[in-house]
Design a protein around this motif. Structure first.
Motif, PDB file in Angstrom:
ATOM      1  N   ASP A 737      -2.021  -2.221  51.707  1.00 35.78           N
ATOM      2  CA  ASP A 737      -1.173  -2.685  52.800  1.00 35.78           C
ATOM      3  C   ASP A 737      -0.435  -1.471  53.345  1.00 35.78           C
ATOM      4  OD1 ASP A 737      -1.161  -5.846  52.541  1.00 35.78           O
ATOM      5  OD2 ASP A 737      -1.018  -5.037  50.515  1.00 35.78           O
ATOM      6  N   SER A 738      -0.448  -1.327  54.654  1.00 36.05           N
ATOM      7  CA  SER A 738       0.243  -0.190  55.256  1.00 36.05           C
ATOM      8  C   SER A 738       0.921  -0.629  56.545  1.00 36.05           C
ATOM      9  CB  SER A 738      -0.734   0.954  55.544  1.00 36.05           C
ATOM     10  OG  SER A 738      -1.712   0.564  56.471  1.00 36.05           O
ATOM     11  N   TYR A 739       2.026   0.030  56.847  1.00 35.01           N
ATOM     12  CA  TYR A 739       2.677  -0.225  58.124  1.00 35.01           C
ATOM     13  C   TYR A 739       3.344   1.047  58.628  1.00 35.01           C
ATOM     14  CZ  TYR A 739       7.078  -0.725  55.484  1.00 35.01           C
ATOM     15  OH  TYR A 739       8.166  -0.520  54.675  1.00 35.01           O
ATOM     16  N   THR A 740       3.513   1.086  59.931  1.00 37.02           N
ATOM     17  CA  THR A 740       4.178   2.207  60.587  1.00 37.02           C
ATOM     18  C   THR A 740       5.165   1.664  61.608  1.00 37.02           C
ATOM     19  OG1 THR A 740       2.499   2.375  62.333  1.00 37.02           O
ATOM     20  CG2 THR A 740       2.156   3.700  60.347  1.00 37.02           C
ATOM     21  N   ILE A 741       6.214   2.426  61.835  1.00 43.32           N
ATOM     22  CA  ILE A 741       7.157   2.104  62.901  1.00 43.32           C
ATOM     23  C   ILE A 741       7.793   3.413  63.361  1.00 43.32           C
ATOM     24  CG2 ILE A 741       9.047   1.647  61.267  1.00 43.32           C
ATOM     25  CD1 ILE A 741      10.059  -0.463  63.327  1.00 43.32           C
ATOM     26  N   GLY A 742       7.879   3.582  64.687  1.00 43.49           N
ATOM     27  CA  GLY A 742       8.409   4.844  65.182  1.00 43.49           C
ATOM     28  C   GLY A 742       8.656   4.812  66.670  1.00 43.49           C
ATOM     29  N   THR A 761       8.481  12.853  68.565  1.00 42.88           N
ATOM     30  CA  THR A 761       7.955  11.614  67.985  1.00 42.88           C
ATOM     31  C   THR A 761       8.423  11.543  66.535  1.00 42.88           C
ATOM     32  OG1 THR A 761       5.865  12.466  67.077  1.00 42.88           O
ATOM     33  CG2 THR A 761       5.881  11.860  69.409  1.00 42.88           C
ATOM     34  N   VAL A 762       8.838  10.370  66.125  1.00 49.97           N
ATOM     35  CA  VAL A 762       9.260  10.110  64.756  1.00 49.97           C
ATOM     36  C   VAL A 762       8.607   8.812  64.310  1.00 49.97           C
ATOM     37  CG1 VAL A 762      11.186   9.693  63.189  1.00 49.97           C
ATOM     38  CG2 VAL A 762      11.460  11.294  65.094  1.00 49.97           C
ATOM     39  N   ASP A 763       7.853   8.850  63.228  1.00 49.42           N
ATOM     40  CA  ASP A 763       7.145   7.669  62.740  1.00 49.42           C
ATOM     41  C   ASP A 763       7.328   7.527  61.239  1.00 49.42           C
ATOM     42  OD1 ASP A 763       5.377   6.531  65.068  1.00 49.42           O
ATOM     43  OD2 ASP A 763       5.123   8.702  65.166  1.00 49.42           O
ATOM     44  N   TYR A 764       7.786   6.361  60.827  1.00 50.38           N
ATOM     45  CA  TYR A 764       7.863   6.027  59.409  1.00 50.38           C
ATOM     46  C   TYR A 764       6.578   5.317  59.017  1.00 50.38           C
ATOM     47  CZ  TYR A 764       9.349   3.867  55.022  1.00 50.38           C
ATOM     48  OH  TYR A 764       9.430   3.466  53.710  1.00 50.38           O
ATOM     49  N   TRP A 765       6.023   5.677  57.870  1.00 53.39           N
ATOM     50  CA  TRP A 765       4.777   5.075  57.406  1.00 53.39           C
ATOM     51  C   TRP A 765       4.893   4.717  55.928  1.00 53.39           C
ATOM     52  CZ3 TRP A 765       2.982   8.029  53.448  1.00 53.39           C
ATOM     53  CH2 TRP A 765       3.368   9.367  53.433  1.00 53.39           C
ATOM     54  N   SER A 766       4.136   3.711  55.544  1.00 56.94           N
ATOM     55  CA  SER A 766       4.142   3.262  54.155  1.00 56.94           C
ATOM     56  C   SER A 766       2.754   2.726  53.814  1.00 56.94           C
ATOM     57  CB  SER A 766       5.192   2.174  53.930  1.00 56.94           C
ATOM     58  OG  SER A 766       5.098   1.628  52.628  1.00 56.94           O
ATOM     59  N   ILE A 767       2.227   3.123  52.656  1.00 52.23           N
ATOM     60  CA  ILE A 767       0.912   2.662  52.195  1.00 52.23           C
ATOM     61  C   ILE A 767       1.046   2.236  50.739  1.00 52.23           C
ATOM     62  CG2 ILE A 767      -1.522   3.250  51.864  1.00 52.23           C
ATOM     63  CD1 ILE A 767      -1.151   5.524  53.885  1.00 52.23           C
ATOM     64  N   GLU A 768       0.613   1.026  50.438  1.00 51.47           N
ATOM     65  CA  GLU A 768       0.601   0.525  49.067  1.00 51.47           C
ATOM     66  C   GLU A 768      -0.838   0.198  48.683  1.00 51.47           C
ATOM     67  OE1 GLU A 768       3.249  -2.712  48.499  1.00 51.47           O
ATOM     68  OE2 GLU A 768       5.026  -1.611  49.148  1.00 51.47           O
ATOM     69  N   GLU A 828       1.794   3.918  45.514  1.00 53.77           N
ATOM     70  CA  GLU A 828       2.620   3.623  46.682  1.00 53.77           C
ATOM     71  C   GLU A 828       3.152   4.931  47.245  1.00 53.77           C
ATOM     72  OE1 GLU A 828       5.768   1.124  45.376  1.00 53.77           O
ATOM     73  OE2 GLU A 828       4.445  -0.422  44.535  1.00 53.77           O
ATOM     74  N   THR A 829       3.046   5.094  48.539  1.00 53.44           N
ATOM     75  CA  THR A 829       3.586   6.294  49.166  1.00 53.44           C
ATOM     76  C   THR A 829       4.149   5.955  50.538  1.00 53.44           C
ATOM     77  OG1 THR A 829       3.116   8.579  49.846  1.00 53.44           O
ATOM     78  CG2 THR A 829       1.351   6.972  50.133  1.00 53.44           C
ATOM     79  N   SER A 830       5.182   6.660  50.917  1.00 57.29           N
ATOM     80  CA  SER A 830       5.815   6.431  52.218  1.00 57.29           C
ATOM     81  C   SER A 830       6.513   7.706  52.651  1.00 57.29           C
ATOM     82  CB  SER A 830       6.822   5.277  52.148  1.00 57.29           C
ATOM     83  OG  SER A 830       7.831   5.550  51.189  1.00 57.29           O
ATOM     84  N   GLY A 831       6.800   7.776  53.943  1.00 56.19           N
ATOM     85  CA  GLY A 831       7.465   8.963  54.460  1.00 56.19           C
ATOM     86  C   GLY A 831       7.646   8.900  55.953  1.00 56.19           C
ATOM     87  N   VAL A 832       8.013  10.035  56.523  1.00 56.46           N
ATOM     88  CA  VAL A 832       8.284  10.140  57.957  1.00 56.46           C
ATOM     89  C   VAL A 832       7.531  11.349  58.501  1.00 56.46           C
ATOM     90  CG1 VAL A 832      10.036  10.492  59.732  1.00 56.46           C
ATOM     91  CG2 VAL A 832      10.551   9.067  57.742  1.00 56.46           C
ATOM     92  N   ASP A 833       6.794  11.133  59.595  1.00 56.98           N
ATOM     93  CA  ASP A 833       6.163  12.222  60.337  1.00 56.98           C
ATOM     94  C   ASP A 833       7.007  12.544  61.558  1.00 56.98           C
ATOM     95  OD1 ASP A 833       4.036  12.472  58.628  1.00 56.98           O
ATOM     96  OD2 ASP A 833       2.700  11.212  59.810  1.00 56.98           O
TER      97      ASP A 833
END
Length: 995
Positions: A737-742, A761-768, A828-833
């Motif tokens: 499951d993954s989602y992004t918002i930015g 551009t700023v995008d938060y992402w998360s992948i489980e 699980e990993t997440s972060g910001v690009d």
């Protein structure tokens, strides 16, 4: 290839019949032209994108659009950035990007990928992202489906678009972490010749050079275009002895070129040992490496790490043979100079493409890619010791003249028993793996507009490819024949000239070398076939605009066959890993759809709001039916501000090797991680070790497992354990499951030249990732046996974790550690690009531009799911001893570019934050698991257009000669050679000619 079923034939016939019908039949749909496009620059590398009025397809979507707005974060790397960087392979450049975790590269020697290189998005592994060429799957070079990106001709790459956060519903299984889409230059006209030379500045070594020619022309009054590109690249070998940081081994070994005697429990008496080495100077087992043999066959005591009363005693060999990092109290052979630091490589690329407009509705196209390359891996000479060592009977004639050895053997409880010997066979030379790799892929198809419509288009194609890898291994040793010679009453003299004397540096005749050597020839073949058809267009009109939809169907098959040399079967060979034949076949049938739904248009604070939904159902020949889907939203507030985000559900089917690989020997890195180990580094930490609160229970369990007394010296004899790895036919698909918002922010100050080019551009992402396929780590297995994470509170030797390994009764080291694949892992990993751009016009003095690409990792958690209470360990800010294990919290690249007329200068600044060792996360000691500081790299490059047809370029990489960060235990060469630069300051020059 193994399953030509009626289902496949029906699928193929239906697909092409449908395509023919679509190309020739009227298809009526309500359509309305969209507004003029608003272009979003999604890249922070290379020049800003220019507005284009034609329809395009953005990576991550199947829909053709009239703008470049991406529904998910995309990083675009342009041709200029690839060329002017001075990095001569695509992998070298892409591995510098913060979204990519450097993994196996064409420089990896041990572990080696035979010169191949992969991409690893977000550190999820190369098998969890896709490499596309013009939006279609590339030809795999690995059984897991990973593409060797160096088979893609860099000369014709227009740009690389990288999208992370999941794309399985768009492109199919494997796109869990995302895709890298290599867009090739089309409609090329003219002739272009390019060449470049690069070498280390201090030593003049690490030479790389390449050249290529690209030719293209339109024909048939512009209705067709044909392109042919041929490129050659070569890289010279660089040994580890050529650099100070890699010239010394950072892990111990008890296997020496002149041999060693591993006593096990059959030790000589202390009185006999004292008579030879002096009272109290040497233990009855000879020390951590047993009793070593000097070049003349005499004995020396190898010492015990951390014990000043047990030093090296009696050694008379060359000092250069000692790994001084462990001297003076422990003898360990310095094997590193015999290894490659950079693999030599010779590669040919051929690329050709052609397209032709048959009529207004049908365009035929074809593409062919062929790569041939040769690479060479070289490891230190074959070590044979421990469970792969040999025994010598006391009647062996070469013992007769060695009085000290005879005295020690005679003092044992059983003086006539054979004794164990380990040997590194330097007389045979290094272990060399020479590979020839041929990869080709051919794609043919038709696309165009559906007759009678304004917006509906179709695309149908077939793709077929093959990867063939031939490997010749030298330096292997036939264990059975060595033992035959040792057991012979005459020392083997009747079988080969002079017999075989392993005590010291006695010469070995060529006939004996020929008798015990094994040259292995291995063949790996992979075939991939794809048939796909899709249509897309506008369905009907909503108040905010038309609904765009796409429908597609795809068939894919992957056939893998590995045929190793028969001499590599278990029990025969020492040297390269044991091998058994592996083969497997998988196919996939996919149906997919995607829709873009306009919700709001031309409203206050909502100039445009759209939703994109996608769904794919996949039927896999092994794991059955599964589905993946996505829903993304895009909210354009005005011309200066846009918000975007989405959710994706992805699946990944088990690969052929994950399913069918036979159980074979492996050598996982395992340095000072054993709770039984009595070296200093392991007694201080962790709390479940010998010196912890439960030390008595730990020692008791150690004694039960090994048969050695609880207080005996336990020592992992080298930086590796002996393990058993293999596949599992009962694996199920992974789920993620993954989602992004930015947001995307552009400067509203269009009239101010100082700030009008600002962009952010700023995008938060998360992948489980759940049901992750993989093997338990060696440290996890052994330490949980000793109650890490509360896994064995009674220290029961029958505990399930304890049953996954055994111990060598001679030294207590971990052997036969079972690491077969399971679905019992999670990640699980997440972060910001962050990407940013800014430019300043200096009027007559040129212009300055800055481009930033940065990633902040919020979380990178990994763990097992055997029980509900299994912990997830946080690895942000750590680096380990496995490829692809570096997870710096911050990583960024800042390009500062100055342009003046035909001159362009760029200073690239790259930053990698400091990291602690991953072993410390699970309790490893600071003494045995070292950290790395933060690292800055600076690259300076420039280009100059000498004429309209000639461009010169030059530059310096690693401008301030930053050495790689050293740590223990490491991946290889005392560092991570994919993460850090191992060459040092290097310079390059290049020229591009256009006709």
């Amino acid at each position: 290839m193994n399953e030509p079923t009626w289902k496949k034939r029906l699928f193929t016939t239906s697909l092409f019949a449908g395509a023919l019908f679509a190309a020739t039949s009227p298809f009526v749909a309500v359509a309305q032209e969209a507004d003029e496009p608003v272009v979003e620059t999604t890249a922070a590398q290379g020049d800003e994108a220019e507005a284009r009025q034609q329809r395009i397809t953005v990576t991550g979507s199947r829909l053709v659009r009239r703008d470049e707005v991406a529904e998910s974060p995309i990083l675009t790397v342009g041709q200029d950035a690839l060329v002017t960087s001075g990095l001569t392979t695509v992998e070298q450049y892409l591995n510098t990007l913060p979204q990519i975790t450097p993994n196996l590269s064409s420089q990896s020697n041990n572990p080696s990928s035979n010169g191949r290189a992969v991409l690893d998005l977000r550190g999820l592994g190369s098998g969890r992202n896709l490499v596309l060429v013009n939006g279609r799957r590339g030809m795999p070079s690995f059984a897991g489906g990973a593409v060797d990106i160096n088979t893609i001709p860099s000369a014709l790459v227009e740009r690389v678009e990288i999208i992370t956060g999941g794309a399985a519903s768009t492109y199919g299984a494997d796109a869990v972490a995302g895709v890298a889409n290599f867009i090739m230059r089309d409609n090329f006209e003219g002739v272009e010749v390019d060449g470049q030379y690069r070498a280390a500045m201090e030593n003049g070594d690490a030479v790389e050079w390449g050249s290529g020619i690209t030719m293209g022309s339109n024909f048939a009054d512009g209705r067709g275009n044909a392109v042919l590109s041929m490129n050659y690249f070569t890289r010279e070998v660089l040994g580890k002895g050529a650099r100070d940081f890699s010239a010394q081994a950072s892990s111990t070994t008890s296997i020496f070129p002149d041999g060693s005697w591993n006593t096990g429990t059959a030790t000589p008496s202390q009185a006999a040992v004292d008579a030879i080495f002096g009272p109290g100077l040497c233990a009855t087992n000879g020390g951590g490496g047993g009793f070593g043999f000097n070049p003349d066959g005499s004995l020396f005591c190898t010492g015990v790490a951390g014990n000043p009363n047990r030093n090296i005693v009696g050694y008379t060999g060359p000092e250069s043979a000692i790994a001084t990092a462990f001297a003076p109290d422990l003898f360990s052979y310095n094997f590193e100079p015999d290894n490659n630091l950079i693999l030599p490589l010779n590669r040919w690329n051929v690329y050709s493409s052609v397209d032709y407009d048959i009529n207004d509705y049908v365009r035929a196209y074809g593409q062919f890619i062929f790569t041939n390359y040769n690479a060479e891996q070289e490891l230190a000479p074959t070590p044979a010791g421990g469970t792969t060592g040999f025994t010598i009977p006391v009647t062996n004639p070469f013992i007769a003249g060695n009085a000290p050895l005879q005295a020690l053997l005679a003092s044992r409880a059983n003086p006539t028993a054979p004794f164990a010997i380990s040997k590194r066979f330097n007389a045979l030379g290094g272990r060399v793996g020479s590979t020839t790799h041929d990869v080709w892929q051919m794609t043919m198809g038709f696309d165009g507009k559906l007759m009678g419509t304004e917006t509906w288009t179709y695309d149908v194609y077939m793709s077929q490819g093959r990867s063939t890898l031939n490997e010749i291994q030298t330096g292997n040793v036939r264990r059975d024949r060595v033992q035959t010679l040792l057991d012979a009453a005459d020392g083997g003299a009747s079988l080969c000239a002079g017999g075989l004397n392993l005590l010291g540096n006695a010469p070995i005749s060529q006939s004996c070398i020929d008798y015990i050597s094994l040259t292995a020839k291995n063949l790996t073949e992979i075939e991939q076939k794809i048939i796909e058809g899709s249509i897309q267009g506008e369905m009907f009109q909503l108040p905010a605009g038309p609904i765009q939809t796409a429908f597609g169907i795809q068939y894919r098959e992957l056939d893998y066959d590995f045929q190793p040399d028969s001499g590599l079967q278990p029990g025969i060979v020492a040297g390269f890993n044991q091998q058994l034949p592996t083969s497997g076949y998988l196919d996939w049938y996919d149906l997919y759809t995607e829709a873009l739904i306009p919700v709001v248009k031309d409203m206050p604070f909502a100039e445009e709001v759209t939703l994109t939904a996608g769904y794919r159902v996949t039927d896999n020949s092994r794991s059955g039916t599964s589905d993946s889907w996505k829903i993304n939203g895009d909210w354009k507030v005005n011309d200066y501000l846009r918000f975007r985000g989405g959710y994706q559900k992805a699946i990944r089917s088990p690969s052929i090797t994950e399913l069918f690989a036979p159980v074979l020997n492996n050598f996982p890195t395992f340095t000072n991680q054993d709770p039984c180990n009595t070296s200093v580094g392991s007694t201080t930490n962790p709390e479940y070790g010998r010196a912890g609160a439960n030390g008595a229970q730990v020692q008791a369990l150690c004694a039960i497992q090994s048969g050695l007394a609880g207080g005996a010296t336990f020592n992992q004899p080298s930086g590796q354990a002996t393990g058993l790895t293999g596949g599992n036919v009962n694996l199920s698909p992974e789920e993620s499951d993954s989602y992004t918002i930015g947001f995307v922010l552009s400067s509203p100050f269009t009239g101010n030249s100082f700030v009008e080019s600002l962009g952010l551009t700023v995008d938060y992402w998360s992948i489980e990732l759940d049901k992750q396929i993989g093997a338990f780590a060696a440290t996890t297995i052994v330490q949980r046996c000793f109650n890490r994470d509360g896994a064995n509170p009674t220290y029961d030797p029958a505990n399930a974790w304890c049953q996954l390994f055994e111990r060598d009764p001679s030294n207590g080291g971990v052997i036969n550690l079972s690491q077969t694949n399971t679905n019992d892992l999670a990640l699980e990993t997440s972060g910001v690009d962050i990407t940013g751009r800014w430019g300043v016009d200096l009027d007559t003095y040129g212009a300055l531009n800055w481009n930033l690409v940065a990633t902040w990792i919020e979380a990178y958690k990994s763990g097992t799911t055997v029980t509900a209470t299994d912990p997830m360990y946080e690895y942000v800010g750590t680096i380990g001893s496995l490829t692809g294990s570096a997870v710096p919290e911050w990583k960024f690249t800042l390009n500062s570019t100055y342009t003046y007329d035909d001159l362009r200068l760029t200073l690239a600044t790259r930053y990698i934050q400091n990291m602690s060792h991953a072993n410390r996360v699970t309790g490893g000691s600071a003494a045995s698991n070292t950290n790395v500081p933060e690292t800055w790299y600076f690259d300076l490059n420039g280009s100059y257009n000498l004429t309209d047809y000639v461009t010169l370029r030059a530059g310096v990489n690693n401008l301030f000669d930053q050495e790689p960060r050293l740590y223990t235990p490491n991946v290889q060469a005392n560092t991570d050679p994919s993460q850090y630069d191992v060459v040092g300051r290097s310079a390059f020059v290049g020229v591009n000619l256009r006709f």
